[in-house]
Design a protein around this motif. Structure first.
Motif, PDB file in Angstrom:
ATOM      1  N   ALA A  16      -8.388  37.562  -8.087  1.00 50.09           N
ATOM      2  CA  ALA A  16      -7.222  38.410  -8.371  1.00 50.09           C
ATOM      3  C   ALA A  16      -5.979  37.908  -7.647  1.00 50.09           C
ATOM      4  N   THR A  17      -6.154  37.289  -6.466  1.00 48.06           N
ATOM      5  CA  THR A  17      -5.020  36.705  -5.753  1.00 48.06           C
ATOM      6  C   THR A  17      -4.354  35.632  -6.609  1.00 48.06           C
ATOM      7  N   VAL A  18      -5.197  34.800  -7.218  1.00 52.42           N
ATOM      8  CA  VAL A  18      -4.692  33.725  -8.074  1.00 52.42           C
ATOM      9  C   VAL A  18      -3.886  34.312  -9.236  1.00 52.42           C
ATOM     10  N   ALA A  19      -4.453  35.340  -9.865  1.00 47.90           N
ATOM     11  CA  ALA A  19      -3.772  35.973 -11.004  1.00 47.90           C
ATOM     12  C   ALA A  19      -2.431  36.553 -10.585  1.00 47.90           C
ATOM     13  N   CYS A  20      -2.387  37.196  -9.425  1.00 47.61           N
ATOM     14  CA  CYS A  20      -1.140  37.810  -8.952  1.00 47.61           C
ATOM     15  C   CYS A  20      -0.064  36.756  -8.692  1.00 47.61           C
ATOM     16  N   VAL A  21      -0.446  35.670  -8.016  1.00 50.67           N
ATOM     17  CA  VAL A  21       0.523  34.616  -7.708  1.00 50.67           C
ATOM     18  C   VAL A  21       1.033  33.974  -8.997  1.00 50.67           C
ATOM     19  N   ALA A  22       0.098  33.589  -9.883  1.00 52.87           N
ATOM     20  CA  ALA A  22       0.488  32.915 -11.120  1.00 52.87           C
ATOM     21  C   ALA A  22       1.261  33.846 -12.049  1.00 52.87           C
ATOM     22  N   GLY A  23       0.786  35.104 -12.180  1.00 55.29           N
ATOM     23  CA  GLY A  23       1.440  36.052 -13.074  1.00 55.29           C
ATOM     24  C   GLY A  23       2.843  36.380 -12.632  1.00 55.29           C
ATOM     25  N   ALA A  24       3.020  36.630 -11.339  1.00 51.79           N
ATOM     26  CA  ALA A  24       4.362  36.953 -10.832  1.00 51.79           C
ATOM     27  C   ALA A  24       5.305  35.777 -11.020  1.00 51.79           C
ATOM     28  N   TYR A  25       4.822  34.580 -10.728  1.00 58.14           N
ATOM     29  CA  TYR A  25       5.673  33.397 -10.859  1.00 58.14           C
ATOM     30  C   TYR A  25       6.097  33.186 -12.311  1.00 58.14           C
ATOM     31  N   GLU A  26       5.149  33.327 -13.241  1.00 60.64           N
ATOM     32  CA  GLU A  26       5.462  33.091 -14.649  1.00 60.64           C
ATOM     33  C   GLU A  26       6.445  34.128 -15.198  1.00 60.64           C
ATOM     34  N   VAL A  73      11.570  29.356   5.188  1.00 61.63           N
ATOM     35  CA  VAL A  73      12.276  30.427   4.468  1.00 61.63           C
ATOM     36  C   VAL A  73      12.917  31.339   5.507  1.00 61.63           C
ATOM     37  N   HIS A  74      14.192  31.147   5.744  1.00 58.74           N
ATOM     38  CA  HIS A  74      14.884  31.919   6.774  1.00 58.74           C
ATOM     39  C   HIS A  74      15.471  33.222   6.228  1.00 58.74           C
ATOM     40  N   LYS A  75      15.708  33.260   4.929  1.00 56.53           N
ATOM     41  CA  LYS A  75      16.262  34.472   4.314  1.00 56.53           C
ATOM     42  C   LYS A  75      15.787  34.544   2.869  1.00 56.53           C
ATOM     43  N   THR A  76      15.235  35.698   2.475  1.00 53.00           N
ATOM     44  CA  THR A  76      14.809  35.912   1.100  1.00 53.00           C
ATOM     45  C   THR A  76      15.112  37.348   0.711  1.00 53.00           C
ATOM     46  N   ASN A  77      15.345  37.582  -0.547  1.00 55.02           N
ATOM     47  CA  ASN A  77      15.666  38.942  -1.005  1.00 55.02           C
ATOM     48  C   ASN A  77      14.435  39.783  -1.237  1.00 55.02           C
ATOM     49  N   LEU A  78      13.357  39.150  -1.741  1.00 52.99           N
ATOM     50  CA  LEU A  78      12.139  39.888  -2.090  1.00 52.99           C
ATOM     51  C   LEU A  78      10.921  39.051  -1.742  1.00 52.99           C
ATOM     52  N   ILE A  79       9.972  39.685  -1.068  1.00 55.69           N
ATOM     53  CA  ILE A  79       8.685  39.068  -0.751  1.00 55.69           C
ATOM     54  C   ILE A  79       7.612  39.768  -1.571  1.00 55.69           C
ATOM     55  N   ILE A  80       6.748  38.990  -2.216  1.00 55.62           N
ATOM     56  CA  ILE A  80       5.650  39.559  -2.990  1.00 55.62           C
ATOM     57  C   ILE A  80       4.326  39.171  -2.343  1.00 55.62           C
ATOM     58  N   ILE A  81       3.555  40.187  -1.979  1.00 56.25           N
ATOM     59  CA  ILE A  81       2.231  39.990  -1.380  1.00 56.25           C
ATOM     60  C   ILE A  81       1.183  40.216  -2.463  1.00 56.25           C
ATOM     61  N   PRO A  82       0.354  39.228  -2.770  1.00 52.42           N
ATOM     62  CA  PRO A  82      -0.645  39.399  -3.834  1.00 52.42           C
ATOM     63  C   PRO A  82      -1.856  40.194  -3.367  1.00 52.42           C
ATOM     64  N   SER A  83      -2.753  40.435  -4.294  1.00 54.57           N
ATOM     65  CA  SER A  83      -4.013  41.113  -3.977  1.00 54.57           C
ATOM     66  C   SER A  83      -4.822  40.292  -2.985  1.00 54.57           C
ATOM     67  N   LEU A  84      -5.641  40.977  -2.185  1.00 57.20           N
ATOM     68  CA  LEU A  84      -6.504  40.319  -1.201  1.00 57.20           C
ATOM     69  C   LEU A  84      -7.957  40.699  -1.443  1.00 57.20           C
TER      70      LEU A  84
END
Length: 330
Positions: A16-26, A73-84
């Motif tokens: 599910a971690t893989v799906a979250c990372v790939a899905g969010a990126y796409e 990454v010193h500054k970012t607007n949004l951080i996405i944490i995938p499933s664990l």
């Protein structure tokens, strides 16, 4: 130019971690392209970041080549944490660099979104203290035991509070991504992504998907015995006064201990046991609404419908139509 960071954790990952990372990126990449093509100016750099350049996921079954390291990454607007994965007790120790980085970025103004059980990492960073939060309904008891200071809202599909977004279980992360696309781009872009990826827009609840198992991960033996009794009498009217007398304890103290252990009053617990039994009957039999209602101990159709919708988010008839291929009209 603004920035969205999708994390690739080193530990506690699963498929599910893989799906979250790939899905969010796409989806975010597609949102970027659509937004730019329609004259949008504030599009985003979307990067997958981790503590290593090449991060193994799901026990090495997959790996992701990160765009950057979190240290860069010193500054970012949004951080996405995938499933664990489910061994959450170790999450803070194994992912300590990510946890610390998330906490520092949030203090610096970044927003943070978690998918499914990624809420455990966010809670480990101390950012959910006193806040509302959702996670997969199947992990609700574990989450409450580890983080009792967080206001877990297991029925909610998405929570949004103080720049922190959380969502329910499994592939409902797709609904969170659409929610964030609307927040960070606009409604037309979210609608476009909804249509391209065929994801239902504006889902609000994970209640229809919850399987009630009874909250048993607590140490109060008296409450466990009371739970077992309620479950064995699911079609009978439960007298909480009589039940408390069985355990030689006052009603107020009985209620207090039961709520502390399970998160429900004894009456709510009995209702949830009955409704879960009704759901299974709707899924697997051709019984009518009235037949199921009587079977689980209700005599008033209006009351049954109200309680059923309270815990599932839908009517008995709508539930049967959704989950029983033979479930037509009444």
């Amino acid at each position: 130019m603004k920035h969205i960071t999708i994390l690739a954790p080193d530990y506690q990952t699963n498929i599910a971690t893989v799906a979250c990372v790939a899905g969010a990126y796409e989806i975010f990449s597609q949102a970027n392209e659509y937004y730019k093509s329609n004259g949008g100016r504030e599009f985003y750099v979307i990067e997958i970041a981790g503590v290593n350049n090449n991060t193994p996921l799901a026990g090495g079954l997959f790996s992701v080549r990160t765009h950057t390291l979190i240290a860069q990454v010193h500054k970012t607007n949004l951080i996405i944490i995938p499933s664990l994965a489910s061994n959450f007790e170790k999450a803070e120790k194994s992912n300590i660099d990510l946890v610390n980085w998330i906490g520092q970025q949030y203090k610096n103004g970044s927003e943070v979104a978690t998918m499914c059980s990624g809420a455990f990492m966010l809670a480990s960073a101390g950012l959910l203290h006193g806040k509302n939060c959702s996670t997969h309904w199947n992990y609700a008891d574990k989450f409450r035991s580890l983080f009792p200071d967080v206001n877990l809202q297991a029925h909610e599909l998405i929570t949004d509070e103080d720049g922190i977004y959380t969502n329910g279980g499994a592939y409902s992360f797709l609904n969170l991504v659409l929610y964030l696309v609307e927040k960070y781009y606009d409604r037309p872009t979210a609608i476009f992504c909804s249509k391209i990826f065929q994801i239902e827009l504006d889902r609000q609840s994970q209640s229809p998907f919850i399987i009630f198992k009874g909250q048993k991960q607590h140490g109060d033996e008296m409450v466990k015995k009371a739970q077992a009794y309620i479950e064995s009498q699911s079609a009978a009217r439960i007298s909480v006064n009589s039940l408390s007398e069985q355990f030689s304890i006052g009603r107020r103290n009985f209620d207090r201990r039961f709520i502390k252990a399970t998160g429900n009053t004894p009456i709510e617990y009995a209702q949830r046991v009955r409704i879960e039994r009704a759901k299974k009957s709707f899924e697997s039999t051709r019984k009518t609404i009235n037949e199921v209602m009587y079977e689980v101990g209700y005599a008033d159709l209006k009351a049954f419908r109200q309680v059923f919708k309270k815990f599932t988010g839908v009517s008995p008839l709508a539930y049967r139509r959704k989950y029983n291929k033979d479930g037509k009209g009444e």
